[in-house]
Each structure stands twice: as structure tokens, then as C-alpha cells.
Design an enzyme around this catalytic site. Structure first.
Site, PDB file in Angstrom:
ATOM      1  N   LYS A 178       9.562  10.425  -0.965  1.00 45.22           N
ATOM      2  CA  LYS A 178       8.802   9.869   0.160  1.00 45.22           C
ATOM      3  C   LYS A 178       9.724   9.134   1.131  1.00 45.22           C
ATOM      4  O   LYS A 178       9.665   9.341   2.358  1.00 45.22           O
ATOM      5  CB  LYS A 178       7.730   8.910  -0.355  1.00 45.22           C
ATOM      6  CG  LYS A 178       7.059   8.066   0.719  1.00 45.22           C
ATOM      7  CD  LYS A 178       6.326   6.876   0.111  1.00 45.22           C
ATOM      8  CE  LYS A 178       5.989   5.836   1.159  1.00 45.22           C
ATOM      9  NZ  LYS A 178       5.391   4.618   0.599  1.00 45.22           N
TER      10      LYS A 178
ATOM     11  N   LEU B  39       0.824  -1.201   0.000  1.00 43.27           N
ATOM     12  CA  LEU B  39       0.000   0.000   0.000  1.00 43.27           C
ATOM     13  C   LEU B  39       0.865   1.261   0.000  1.00 43.27           C
ATOM     14  O   LEU B  39       2.050   1.207   0.322  1.00 43.27           O
ATOM     15  CB  LEU B  39      -0.925  -0.033   1.221  1.00 43.27           C
ATOM     16  CG  LEU B  39      -1.895  -1.231   1.229  1.00 43.27           C
ATOM     17  CD1 LEU B  39      -2.576  -1.376   2.579  1.00 43.27           C
ATOM     18  CD2 LEU B  39      -2.929  -1.076   0.117  1.00 43.27           C
ATOM     19  N   PRO B  40       0.275   2.426  -0.340  1.00 46.52           N
ATOM     20  CA  PRO B  40       1.079   3.639  -0.542  1.00 46.52           C
ATOM     21  C   PRO B  40       1.727   4.225   0.702  1.00 46.52           C
ATOM     22  O   PRO B  40       2.805   4.815   0.606  1.00 46.52           O
ATOM     23  CB  PRO B  40       0.056   4.633  -1.131  1.00 46.52           C
ATOM     24  CG  PRO B  40      -1.027   3.792  -1.698  1.00 46.52           C
ATOM     25  CD  PRO B  40      -1.110   2.595  -0.814  1.00 46.52           C
TER      26      PRO B  40
ATOM     27  N   LYS C 152      14.962  -0.593   5.215  1.00 50.23           N
ATOM     28  CA  LYS C 152      14.536  -0.033   3.926  1.00 50.23           C
ATOM     29  C   LYS C 152      14.788   1.470   3.853  1.00 50.23           C
ATOM     30  O   LYS C 152      15.327   1.975   2.855  1.00 50.23           O
ATOM     31  CB  LYS C 152      13.043  -0.326   3.699  1.00 50.23           C
ATOM     32  CG  LYS C 152      12.448   0.318   2.439  1.00 50.23           C
ATOM     33  CD  LYS C 152      13.092  -0.205   1.166  1.00 50.23           C
ATOM     34  CE  LYS C 152      12.584   0.521  -0.071  1.00 50.23           C
ATOM     35  NZ  LYS C 152      11.192   0.216  -0.400  1.00 50.23           N
TER      36      LYS C 152
ATOM     37  N   THR D  62       6.332   0.404   2.087  1.00 51.87           N
ATOM     38  CA  THR D  62       7.373   1.195   2.748  1.00 51.87           C
ATOM     39  C   THR D  62       6.667   2.306   3.511  1.00 51.87           C
ATOM     40  O   THR D  62       6.064   3.193   2.902  1.00 51.87           O
ATOM     41  CB  THR D  62       8.360   1.781   1.731  1.00 51.87           C
ATOM     42  OG1 THR D  62       9.019   0.716   1.050  1.00 51.87           O
ATOM     43  CG2 THR D  62       9.403   2.643   2.441  1.00 51.87           C
TER      44      THR D  62
END
Length: 293
Positions: free
Chosen positions: A243, A65-66, A168, A93
Site C-alpha cells: 500500500k 484509519l485504513p 512517511k 498513512t
């Protein structure tokens, strides 16, 4: 064969779900996008009418998901009918705080959880060569390994819950800084009259050697497989790199860790995206320097 629920069929989620299907699993999926659902149907996946339908009876649930807000809205705040003892693997992420809330909320429901963000881009997802950075209990990691290997080449247990997300954002901060550094060096070399190919040959075999240069060069014509040779289309979008750099900034502030170059890279990528290049691969950051068009 496992019954798998898969929520989130975007650029990464769709090829990942397809890899699971190709491995022989029963993949029941859902996405809020009608176009994504139609594509899933065409690929032989099993689109469901809702997220609840996708997770019902699933032994393992994957999400891609975003943002952290979406993860919590779908998994934590909702009342999804998870099967007893199901394993939920979030591959999004997201920020560290949302990741912690994800684990806490679902474990309170008696579910096993893993955070397993990926590296490798859309190409890696399609080829099944992703790197998974996994955080969570050893027992949950062992349950997920065969499924993760259907989608990835490098499956690394980074540590306890949240360790995957930590790995990450640190990795992508390094990638963003490196790409900006490589772009500045290539730009300077060109301005000083150096032949770009000659400088690439020198730097790629000297102390300046790094992945951003030798595997993903931002200047066209140096690395044939790099997005720079395709007009910076495909790959990992600059807006996604921004992001992740912002997530790294948040984590650095929360942990009182200096990340001066990370903050500088975030500011440059913010300007790059504001100039309308957010959808281009993050190696297009070289365009901010006027070194490539």
C-alpha cells in the site's frame, strides 16, 4: 488530563489509545468492529456508540484509519459535532491528495489539524516508542506534543500540512527497497556458498550495512528480535508495505519524480501478496527468492 476522541482501534490504533489512557487521559473511542470495541472496553478505554459520540466534547481527536477514503468519509464528509477549536490529528498513512483534502475540509470548520503518520509498527505502538512525522502549523504541533510523547519516542515536525505524509511514504519506499535489496544479497551469498552468518557479520560492518539488515534481517537466526524468527508473524504486514509503495508511486508520478526502484519493489511486493503472503511481515519478501521458508 485531556478529553480525547480516538477513532480507529486496529492493530496500531488500539495500543496507541491505550498509551494515552495510561498517561492519564480520558479516551473516548470508536471503531466499526465490534471485536475492537470489546477489546477497548476490556482495556479500560471508553467505547462510544458512534464516531460522533467519540468526538463530542473532545479537546483533541486522533484517527488511525485504513486509507484516505476512510479518513475523508469519517472526518471531512461527515457532520461530526467537533468541539469549537478542537485539534484533529490524523495518524493514518494516506495519499497526498486525501491528506490535503483532510486539512482543507476541517480547517474550513475552524478546527486545527495535523497529519502525523507513524513508524515503528505494532511493537512500537505498544511500547510507546513510535516515531511521529508531523505536518501542520507550529501552534497545532505544540498543542499536540505532550500527547504524541505519550505514544512515541521521536516526535518530528516535518513541516507544513502534508509534510508528515510526504515523509512517511518516502521513508517506507526506502524501507521496502532496502528490504528487497538485503533479501537479494542474502540469497546470492547463500547460492555462492557463503555461510549466512559470516556474510551477515561482514555486511553489517561494511558498506552494505543498513537497518533492514542489522535490525530487521529477513533471514532467521541473524537478528533475534526480527519477525523472521517468528515465522514472519507480527511486525509490518507485506500488504501494508505494498500500500505504501503504491502511495509513493502515485506521489512520484504527480510530482514527476523518478522512482524506478520504488516501482520495482512495488511490483515484487504485489506478486508476494498475490501468492498469499500479504499478512506476513514485509521481511518475508525473501521468500519470493526461495532463500528462506
Amino acid at each position: 488530563m485531556a478529553v480525547i476522541g480516538f477513532i480507529g482501534l486496529g492493530n496500531m490504533g488500539f495500543p496507541m489509545a491505550c498509551r494515552l489512557k495510561e498517561a492519564g487521559h480520558d479516551v473516548r473511542c470508536f471503531d466499526v468492529s465490534a471485536g475492537s470495541m470489546a477489546r477497548a472496553h476490556g482495556a479500560g478505554l471508553k467505547p462510544q456508540g458512534s464516531a460522533a459520540d467519540a468526538v463530542a466534547s473532545a479537546e483533541v481527536v486522533f484517527t488511525m484509519l485504513p486509507s484516505g477514503r476512510h479518513v475523508l468519509e469519517v472526518l471531512a464528509a461527515g457532520d461530526l459535532p467537533f468541539a469549537a477549536g478542537a485539534l484533529v490529528v490524523d495518524c493514518s498513512t494516506i495519499d497526498v491528495a486525501s491528506c490535503a483534502a483532510f486539512h482543507q475540509a476541517l480547517q474550513a470548520k475552524g478546527l486545527a489539524t495535523l497529519d502525523a503518520p507513524v513508524s515503528g509498527g505494532v511493537g512500537g505502538a505498544a511500547a510507546g516508542t513510535l516515531t511521529f512525522m508531523v505536518g501542520g502549523a507550529v501552534a497545532a504541533f505544540e498543542r499536540a506534543q505532550d500527547l504524541l510523547r505519550a505514544m512515541g519516542k521521536n516526535i518530528i515536525h516535518a513541516g507544513d500540512a502534508g509534510a508528515g505524509q510526504a515523509a512517511k511514504i518516502c521513508n517506507n519506499m526506502l524501507a521496502g527497497i532496502s528490504m528487497l535489496a538485503v533479501s537479494e544479497a542474502l540469497h546470492l551469498a547463500k547460492r555462492l556458498g557463503l555461510d549466512t552468518r559470516k556474510f551477515f557479520e561482514i555486511a553489517s560492518t561494511s558498506s552494505g550495512q543498513c537497518w533492514a539488515l542489522t535490525s530487521y534481517a529477513p533471514e532467521p537466526g541473524l537478528v533475534p528480535s526480527a519477525p523472521s524468527n517468528r515465522g514472519y508473524e507480527g511486525g509490518f504486514a507485506s500488504e501494508l508495505m505494498l500500500k505504501d509503495l503504491r502511495l509513493a508511486e502515485q506521489a512520484a508520478l504527480a510530482s514527476q519524480s523518478p522512482a524506478l526502484l520504488g516501482a520495482a519493489a512495488a511490483n515484487v511486493y504485489a506478486m508476494h501478496c498475490a501468492a498469499g503472503r500479504g499478512r506476513l511481515d514485509f521481511s518475508s519478501i525473501i521468500q519470493m527468492l526461495g532463500a528462506s521458508h
